[in-house]
Design an enzyme around this catalytic site. Structure first.
Site, PDB file in Angstrom:
ATOM      1  N   CYS A 118     -15.623 -22.738  54.181  1.00  0.00           N
ATOM      2  CA  CYS A 118     -14.710 -22.042  54.490  1.00  0.00           C
ATOM      3  C   CYS A 118     -13.104 -22.935  54.730  1.00  0.00           C
ATOM      4  CB  CYS A 118     -14.739 -21.784  56.016  1.00  0.00           C
ATOM      5  SG  CYS A 118     -13.353 -20.063  56.596  1.00  0.00           S
TER       6      CYS A 118
ATOM      7  N   CYS B  53     -15.874 -15.843  60.387  1.00  0.00           N
ATOM      8  CA  CYS B  53     -16.926 -16.144  58.599  1.00  0.00           C
ATOM      9  C   CYS B  53     -18.048 -15.723  58.658  1.00  0.00           C
ATOM     10  CB  CYS B  53     -16.639 -17.418  58.138  1.00  0.00           C
ATOM     11  SG  CYS B  53     -16.989 -17.868  56.678  1.00  0.00           S
TER      12      CYS B  53
ATOM     13  N   CYS C  71     -14.328 -20.548  50.747  1.00  0.00           N
ATOM     14  CA  CYS C  71     -14.599 -20.644  49.063  1.00  0.00           C
ATOM     15  C   CYS C  71     -15.585 -21.318  48.559  1.00  0.00           C
ATOM     16  CB  CYS C  71     -13.527 -21.682  48.805  1.00  0.00           C
ATOM     17  SG  CYS C  71     -13.264 -22.125  46.918  1.00  0.00           S
TER      18      CYS C  71
ATOM     19  N   CYS D 241     -16.811 -18.811  64.083  1.00  0.00           N
ATOM     20  CA  CYS D 241     -14.853 -18.293  64.256  1.00  0.00           C
ATOM     21  C   CYS D 241     -14.418 -19.605  63.610  1.00  0.00           C
ATOM     22  CB  CYS D 241     -14.585 -18.402  65.841  1.00  0.00           C
ATOM     23  SG  CYS D 241     -14.652 -16.479  66.013  1.00  0.00           S
TER      24      CYS D 241
ATOM     25  N   CYS E 117     -14.551 -11.855  69.577  1.00  0.00           N
ATOM     26  CA  CYS E 117     -15.437 -12.184  68.825  1.00  0.00           C
ATOM     27  C   CYS E 117     -16.983 -12.185  69.932  1.00  0.00           C
ATOM     28  CB  CYS E 117     -15.202 -13.296  68.309  1.00  0.00           C
ATOM     29  SG  CYS E 117     -16.670 -13.379  66.553  1.00  0.00           S
TER      30      CYS E 117
END
Length: 337
Positions: free
Chosen positions: A165, A145, A159, A151, A131
């Site tokens: 998350c 996310c 949601c 991460c 990442c």
């Protein structure tokens, strides 16, 4: 001056986004509060005449309501778990990595770090998952996310209805929330239906409670249909030890794509989410095994056999499960966001 305005605008937009992200949660809370008022006061205390029926309705309703709100609270306020420090580049390595202009040297730096970590999944091209936003090598099943800007370990999805998350730390609570939501809607619909028919036939006087009872049944049925579909889908995912992301994108291991790479068998798959102790399965208390950084996998020999890979593993066999397969000595590295 322009830079100051840009920073102020950026800060204002972030604040607006944070406030707006709570709108779906506020909608759910308002609907739940109204349903509580409509069921307890307008149905049980006003419409229902039998004292025994009132008591029975209220006892079971509040028992379900407590677990429903408890799991919703845990789904919202249980923070997503991030990879620990050993997966991050150190300060000195980060400086060398960013200052290094030769891609092959950057790759070698990440290869050396990946060899020391229990990571066995790769990108679609077979590269080590890195990442470039968080400056870390992603653990297995970890994803970045963009909404949370981090991460998340064993990320399932973000949601909006819980403004959180869903991942390793709260997936159990999310599943329980769906289950108790379905039960909550089903209980309301079944107990209200009889009085809905009476209002419809004109057997009860047309008072203020009529609107609440009729609308309560409609809302309960509407949410029940959507929730039971979503809950059924996640039950299917749990039975195969998959996340939503893995269902749409097959995870890639050192040996290649393996759609059943984490499938340990029906019972073990459930235990991967709810834990070994069954008395905690219905209670929103953290009981998922492990730390979210590594997960047991099916043996590479079984996964590489096309006949066994497509077979549903209902039988448990300890010899077919291994904690970690051997890591390939030659690793490609590629940044992934």
């Amino acid at each position: 001056m322009r830079r100051g305005w840009k920073m102020a605008l950026s800060w204002g937009l972030r604040c607006c986004r944070r406030v707006l992200s709570w709108v779906p949660v506020l909608v759910i809370v308002l609907v739940v509060l109204w349903s509580y008022y409509a069921y307890v006061f307008e149905l049980c205390l006003v419409t229902v005449l039998s004292p025994a029926e009132k008591v029975i309705y209220l006892i079971f309703y509040h028992a379900i309501f407590v677990f429903f709100t408890w799991t919703y609270w845990k789904s919202i306020f249980t923070l997503p778990q991030q990879p620990n420090q050993k997966f991050h580049l150190s300060y000195s390595d980060k400086e060398r990595y960013e200052n290094e202009e030769r891609p092959e040297v950057q790759k070698q730096m990440l290869i050396d770090m990946a060899k020391k970590l229990p990571v066995y999944t790769r990108t679609g091209s077979g590269a080590v998952r890195f990442c470039d936003r968080c400056h870390l090598i992603k653990p297995d099943r970890c994803h970045h996310c963009s909404v949370c800007a981090m991460c998340v370990l064993k990320m399932d999805h973000h949601c909006p209805w819980v403004n959180n998350c869903i991942g390793f730390s709260n997936y159990k609570f999310f599943l329980q929330f769906l289950a108790y939501s379905v039960l909550y809607c089903l209980y309301i619909a079944t107990t209200v239906f009889n009085y809905f028919i009476k209002y419809w036939r004109g057997e009860l006087p047309s008072v203020r409670s009529k609107f609440h009872v009729l609308f309560l049944l409609f809302v309960a049925c509407m949410f029940f249909v959507s929730l039971v579909i979503l809950f059924g889908y996640h039950c299917w995912l749990v039975s195969r030890n998959k996340t939503t992301l893995e269902a749409f994108c097959t995870p890639v291991f050192t040996s290649g794509p393996e759609k059943n790479g984490f499938n340990l068998g029906f019972i073990k798959n459930i235990q991967q989410v709810f834990g070994d102790n069954k008395k905690f399965w219905l209670i929103p208390i953290g009981s998922s095994p492990g730390d979210g950084h590594s997960f047991p996998m099916r043996s590479m020999n079984e996964s590489q056999n096309p006949l066994l890979a497509n077979e549903e593993p209902w039988e448990e066999n300890e010899d077919e499960i291994q904690d970690y397969p051997e890591v390939s000595s030659s690793l490609a590295v590629e940044t992934e966001t």
